[in-house]
Design a protein around this motif. Structure first.
Motif, PDB file in Angstrom:
ATOM      1  N   LEU A 166     124.610  42.268  44.882  1.00 38.06           N
ATOM      2  CA  LEU A 166     125.599  41.185  44.854  1.00 38.06           C
ATOM      3  C   LEU A 166     126.753  41.507  43.927  1.00 38.06           C
ATOM      4  N   TRP A 167     126.469  42.155  42.805  1.00 35.50           N
ATOM      5  CA  TRP A 167     127.560  42.541  41.906  1.00 35.50           C
ATOM      6  C   TRP A 167     128.537  43.464  42.634  1.00 35.50           C
ATOM      7  N   PHE A 168     128.024  44.394  43.396  1.00 36.42           N
ATOM      8  CA  PHE A 168     128.897  45.304  44.137  1.00 36.42           C
ATOM      9  C   PHE A 168     129.686  44.545  45.203  1.00 36.42           C
ATOM     10  N   LEU A 169     129.022  43.677  45.953  1.00 35.19           N
ATOM     11  CA  LEU A 169     129.697  42.952  47.023  1.00 35.19           C
ATOM     12  C   LEU A 169     130.786  42.031  46.489  1.00 35.19           C
ATOM     13  N   LEU A 170     130.481  41.314  45.395  1.00 34.53           N
ATOM     14  CA  LEU A 170     131.412  40.300  44.904  1.00 34.53           C
ATOM     15  C   LEU A 170     132.521  40.881  44.036  1.00 34.53           C
ATOM     16  N   SER A 171     132.235  41.974  43.334  1.00 35.12           N
ATOM     17  CA  SER A 171     133.250  42.521  42.432  1.00 35.12           C
ATOM     18  C   SER A 171     134.075  43.631  43.063  1.00 35.12           C
ATOM     19  N   ARG A 196     104.259  41.091  47.374  1.00 35.63           N
ATOM     20  CA  ARG A 196     103.302  40.372  46.528  1.00 35.63           C
ATOM     21  C   ARG A 196     103.612  38.895  46.617  1.00 35.63           C
ATOM     22  N   ASP A 197     102.623  38.075  46.903  1.00 37.08           N
ATOM     23  CA  ASP A 197     102.838  36.649  47.120  1.00 37.08           C
ATOM     24  C   ASP A 197     103.560  36.005  45.941  1.00 37.08           C
ATOM     25  N   ASP A 198     104.614  35.209  46.280  1.00 30.74           N
ATOM     26  CA  ASP A 198     105.331  34.339  45.345  1.00 30.74           C
ATOM     27  C   ASP A 198     106.090  35.076  44.239  1.00 30.74           C
ATOM     28  N   THR A 199     106.237  36.378  44.350  1.00 30.75           N
ATOM     29  CA  THR A 199     107.094  37.080  43.394  1.00 30.75           C
ATOM     30  C   THR A 199     108.572  36.857  43.703  1.00 30.75           C
ATOM     31  N   GLY A 200     108.865  36.260  44.872  1.00 30.70           N
ATOM     32  CA  GLY A 200     110.256  35.954  45.200  1.00 30.70           C
ATOM     33  C   GLY A 200     110.880  34.960  44.250  1.00 30.70           C
ATOM     34  N   LEU A 201     110.076  34.071  43.643  1.00 35.74           N
ATOM     35  CA  LEU A 201     110.613  33.123  42.664  1.00 35.74           C
ATOM     36  C   LEU A 201     111.159  33.868  41.447  1.00 35.74           C
ATOM     37  N   ILE A 202     110.418  34.874  40.992  1.00 38.40           N
ATOM     38  CA  ILE A 202     110.887  35.668  39.858  1.00 38.40           C
ATOM     39  C   ILE A 202     112.184  36.379  40.220  1.00 38.40           C
ATOM     40  N   ALA A 203     112.205  36.970  41.408  1.00 35.18           N
ATOM     41  CA  ALA A 203     113.392  37.719  41.832  1.00 35.18           C
ATOM     42  C   ALA A 203     114.611  36.817  41.925  1.00 35.18           C
ATOM     43  N   ALA A 204     114.451  35.615  42.470  1.00 39.71           N
ATOM     44  CA  ALA A 204     115.585  34.701  42.634  1.00 39.71           C
ATOM     45  C   ALA A 204     116.175  34.298  41.295  1.00 39.71           C
ATOM     46  N   VAL A 205     115.317  33.982  40.331  1.00 36.97           N
ATOM     47  CA  VAL A 205     115.803  33.591  38.999  1.00 36.97           C
ATOM     48  C   VAL A 205     116.519  34.748  38.329  1.00 36.97           C
ATOM     49  N   VAL A 206     115.935  35.931  38.405  1.00 34.65           N
ATOM     50  CA  VAL A 206     116.551  37.106  37.785  1.00 34.65           C
ATOM     51  C   VAL A 206     117.919  37.376  38.412  1.00 34.65           C
ATOM     52  N   MET A 207     118.026  37.265  39.743  1.00 33.40           N
ATOM     53  CA  MET A 207     119.307  37.479  40.412  1.00 33.40           C
ATOM     54  C   MET A 207     120.362  36.509  39.911  1.00 33.40           C
ATOM     55  N   GLY A 208     120.022  35.222  39.878  1.00 38.05           N
ATOM     56  CA  GLY A 208     120.999  34.224  39.452  1.00 38.05           C
ATOM     57  C   GLY A 208     121.442  34.416  38.020  1.00 38.05           C
ATOM     58  N   MET A 209     120.493  34.619  37.117  1.00 38.68           N
ATOM     59  CA  MET A 209     120.843  34.788  35.704  1.00 38.68           C
ATOM     60  C   MET A 209     121.644  36.064  35.480  1.00 38.68           C
ATOM     61  N   ALA A 210     121.258  37.130  36.152  1.00 38.89           N
ATOM     62  CA  ALA A 210     121.987  38.388  35.988  1.00 38.89           C
ATOM     63  C   ALA A 210     123.411  38.260  36.489  1.00 38.89           C
ATOM     64  N   LEU A 211     123.584  37.635  37.650  1.00 37.86           N
ATOM     65  CA  LEU A 211     124.925  37.501  38.223  1.00 37.86           C
ATOM     66  C   LEU A 211     125.816  36.631  37.345  1.00 37.86           C
ATOM     67  N   ALA A 212     125.228  35.621  36.701  1.00 39.76           N
ATOM     68  CA  ALA A 212     126.011  34.737  35.835  1.00 39.76           C
ATOM     69  C   ALA A 212     126.500  35.447  34.580  1.00 39.76           C
ATOM     70  N   ASN A 213     125.847  36.536  34.185  1.00 41.88           N
ATOM     71  CA  ASN A 213     126.180  37.193  32.929  1.00 41.88           C
ATOM     72  C   ASN A 213     126.727  38.601  33.085  1.00 41.88           C
ATOM     73  N   LEU A 214     126.759  39.124  34.314  1.00 37.13           N
ATOM     74  CA  LEU A 214     127.301  40.461  34.522  1.00 37.13           C
ATOM     75  C   LEU A 214     128.822  40.451  34.438  1.00 37.13           C
ATOM     76  N   PRO A 215     129.449  41.457  33.837  1.00 30.31           N
ATOM     77  CA  PRO A 215     130.914  41.520  33.800  1.00 30.31           C
ATOM     78  C   PRO A 215     131.465  41.861  35.173  1.00 30.31           C
ATOM     79  N   GLY A 216     132.680  41.412  35.424  1.00 33.81           N
ATOM     80  CA  GLY A 216     133.357  41.743  36.671  1.00 33.81           C
ATOM     81  C   GLY A 216     133.103  40.801  37.811  1.00 33.81           C
ATOM     82  N   VAL A 217     132.244  39.780  37.608  1.00 29.24           N
ATOM     83  CA  VAL A 217     131.956  38.809  38.660  1.00 29.24           C
ATOM     84  C   VAL A 217     132.442  37.450  38.191  1.00 29.24           C
ATOM     85  N   SER A 218     133.362  36.848  38.916  1.00 33.41           N
ATOM     86  CA  SER A 218     133.908  35.538  38.571  1.00 33.41           C
ATOM     87  C   SER A 218     133.296  34.496  39.491  1.00 33.41           C
TER      88      SER A 218
END
Length: 592
Positions: free
Chosen positions: A208-213, A241-263
């Motif tokens: 997502l960082w690549f696509l958006l920035s 692995r069952d229900d590991t998608g919840l971890i992935a979704a949270v990590v994606m959102g938090m990372a995208l909110a704090n990565l440079p170059g993404v507004s």
């Protein structure tokens, strides 16, 4: 079920979800107060709303993906740079102390009260640590506590939802792994589940960082790409692995909110609409799966559990979290009276309990009905009592409006003084140093220089601002700023009207209502002011003098009601009018 029954059931779930939210909005109460009993009643009275029968084995995966979207959207609001100083310390304590004490206390009480095994009690404890902005936000919007108190509670809710989601998924896999042979096998499965979620979230965030920035996708394609990535990565992780998608979704959102170059904008209308609809659908569907029979033996024990959480555990967390800080006693007490449970608790309970029941974990069948009762009780209790409690504790925000006036011309400063004299908390911003000096000399509050730049350029939310008036002499700036600021403020955004269709590159063609009617545009207002017209406040009960033009009404409760091109508010007897006086006739020229 027949095809017609499936269509009727799906249609009814959508109608009940949206209808419940509309009713709650009209009643000015949290939507969960309506959604939960409506879904429970629909499930008890009819078979067509039962999601297990409608969707079969697809229901649990769909719940997991829906929660992943909700957690991803919540993670996007977690820009750590906005959490600093005193507020960071209080919020950090609320998170780790809240999670630890709530988890331990709930698990310890659930064993004797609900007759659960230790594994099921630990799972219930981690499910109930979450609160969530989807519940706390509407409550605080209705209550309107002080700004600092609102920020603390919103940040706590925003952070504890993904933290609870991550812990829930990890604890779930630890409980399931407890049936495997050997400590090494248990730790290995736990580590694999954690790694799958974290790696999946990191890969999704990088994509997502690549696509958006780099590709400059724009709002529509950018939002679509985010949704596809959140669902795709969560589904892929769940397949591994069952229900590991919840971890992935949270990590994606938090990372995208704090990565440079993404507004990222402060408001995301499509995602917010999707999340709102998804929350409604999930609560109707999940509460429909709770049968009256499943509640029969857990009602009284769960009420005792809720009493302990509300009256002992939460106040203790608030006291420890605010100890040694300058948070006043009233705000400390209100923090101790605000911990409703919401969608993540319901969804994780629905997702995890079915698997634990299938794995014959003793007491797992009580997790969903107990969670349902905790959500219903806490939301109803806090929803109905929050405003009276806040009023008694003296932590309500003043009802008066706090408009931001953008512009430093003399007439705009005159307007700021008039609004201040009417009792409003006026904040002004101007670009030129000489204008800022005039604002300070007039005794008006001056906004920091980066405020408007952050709001218009990065989409940062203008916290505490109830309306924006764009009053500069640059029509195109006013037009562009009004378009960018909509959605960053909880209130109106209005600009001065340009002189005509021939003036400006953008201003004549930008949609949106303009101030003061068609005849009183920017150059006309400036001309009248130069001709001697002045802006003043006057109680309506004293009458509106002839020759004066109504600009605003300040209502008795402090609301600011502007005159616009399409609407002229009707004065009330107790209102204060903001008026533009008539021209002053030039006096005779005297020869010396």
């Amino acid at each position: 079920m027949t095809e017609n029954q499936i269509l009727e059931g799906l249609g009814l779930i959508v109608v009940l979800a949206v209808g419940s939210q509309l009713l709650a909005s009209r009643l000015r109460i949290p939507a969960l107060i309506v959604l939960l009993p409506v879904g429970f009643t629909a499930g008890a009275l009819t078979d067509i709303v039962n999601p297990d029968k409608l969707l079969g084995d697809a229901f649990s995966p769909m719940v997991s993906l829906a929660v992943a979207v909700i957690l991803y959207e919540a993670g996007l609001g977690l820009n750590i740079s906005r959490l600093h100083g005193h507020m960071r310390r209080v919020v950090a304590r609320l998170i780790w102390l809240g999670v630890l004490l709530t988890w331990v206390a709930t698990a310890a009480l659930a064993v004797p009260l609900l007759g659960m095994s230790k594994s099921a009690a630990i799972m219930l404890g981690v499910i109930l640590v979450v609160s969530g902005p989807t519940v706390v936000g509407p409550l605080l919007h209705f209550v309107r506590p002080t700004e600092r108190l609102q920020r603390i509670l919103i940040w706590e809710g925003s952070l504890i939802d993904p933290v609870g989601g991550i812990l829930g998924a990890l604890v779930f896999h630890a409980v399931v792994a407890s049936d495997s042979n050997g400590l090494g096998g248990k730790l290995g499965q736990f580590a694999v589940s954690s790694a799958v979620g974290l790696i999946g979230g990191a890969v999704g965030a990088a994509v997502l960082w690549f696509l958006l920035s780099r590709l400059q996708l724009g709002d529509v394609l950018g939002t679509t790409a985010q949704l596809a990535a959140a669902v795709g990565v969560a589904a892929a992780c769940d397949a591994i692995r069952d229900d590991t998608g919840l971890i992935a979704a949270v990590v994606m959102g938090m990372a995208l909110a704090n990565l440079p170059g993404v507004s990222l904008p402060a408001r995301r209308p499509f995602l917010e609409t999707l999340v709102s609809l998804t929350i409604g659908l999930l609560f109707i569907s999940i509460s429909a799966t709770v049968t009256p029979a499943s509640l029969r033996h857990v009602i009284l024990p769960t009420l005792v559990l809720v009493a302990a959480l509300v009256l002992v555990i939460r106040p203790l967390i608030a006291f420890l979290s605010t100890a040694g800080t300058d948070v006043p006693r009233g705000e400390r007490a209100f923090i101790g009276w605000m911990a409703p449970r919401g969608i993540v608790a319901a969804a994780t309970a629905s997702t995890f309990s079915a698997t634990l029941v299938a794995d014959h974990v003793d007491g797992a069948q009580k997790i969903l009905p107990a969670t349902f009762l905790v959500i219903v009780t806490t939301v109803t209790l806090y929803g109905l009592s929050a405003h009276p409690v806040a009023r008694r504790l003296g932590v309500l925000r003043p009802a008066r409006a706090r408009p931001l006036l953008v512009g430093g011309d003399l007439w705009a400063i005159d307007l700021g003084r008039a609004l201040t004299s009417a009792g409003l908390d006026v904040l002004m911003w101007a670009g030129r140093d000489e204008q800022r000096d005039l604002i300070r000399a007039a005794g008006l509050n001056l906004a920091p220089g980066e405020l408007l730049a952050a709001a218009t350029g990065e989409g940062a939310e203008l916290e505490g601002i109830t309306g924006v008036l764009l009053l500069t002499e640059e029509d195109d700036f006013n037009a562009l700023a009004s378009a960018n600021l909509r959605g960053t403020v909880d209130g109106f955004v209005h600009r001065l009207g340009p002189p005509g269709l021939s003036h400006g590159v953008v201003a004549p063609y930008t949609p949106g209502d303009t101030l003061f009617g068609a005849e009183l545009n920017r150059p006309e207002l400036a001309r009248r002011y130069e001709g001697g017209a002045r802006i003043a406040s006057r109680p309506v009960e004293q009458g509106l003098p002839a020759g004066h033009t109504l600009l605003f009404l300040v209502r008795p409760d402090g609301r600011l009601d502007p005159v616009t091109r399409t609407r002229t508010p009707q004065p009330g007897a107790h209102d204060t009018a903001i008026l533009l006086g008539p021209h002053r006739a030039p006096g005779p020229v005297r020869a010396d």
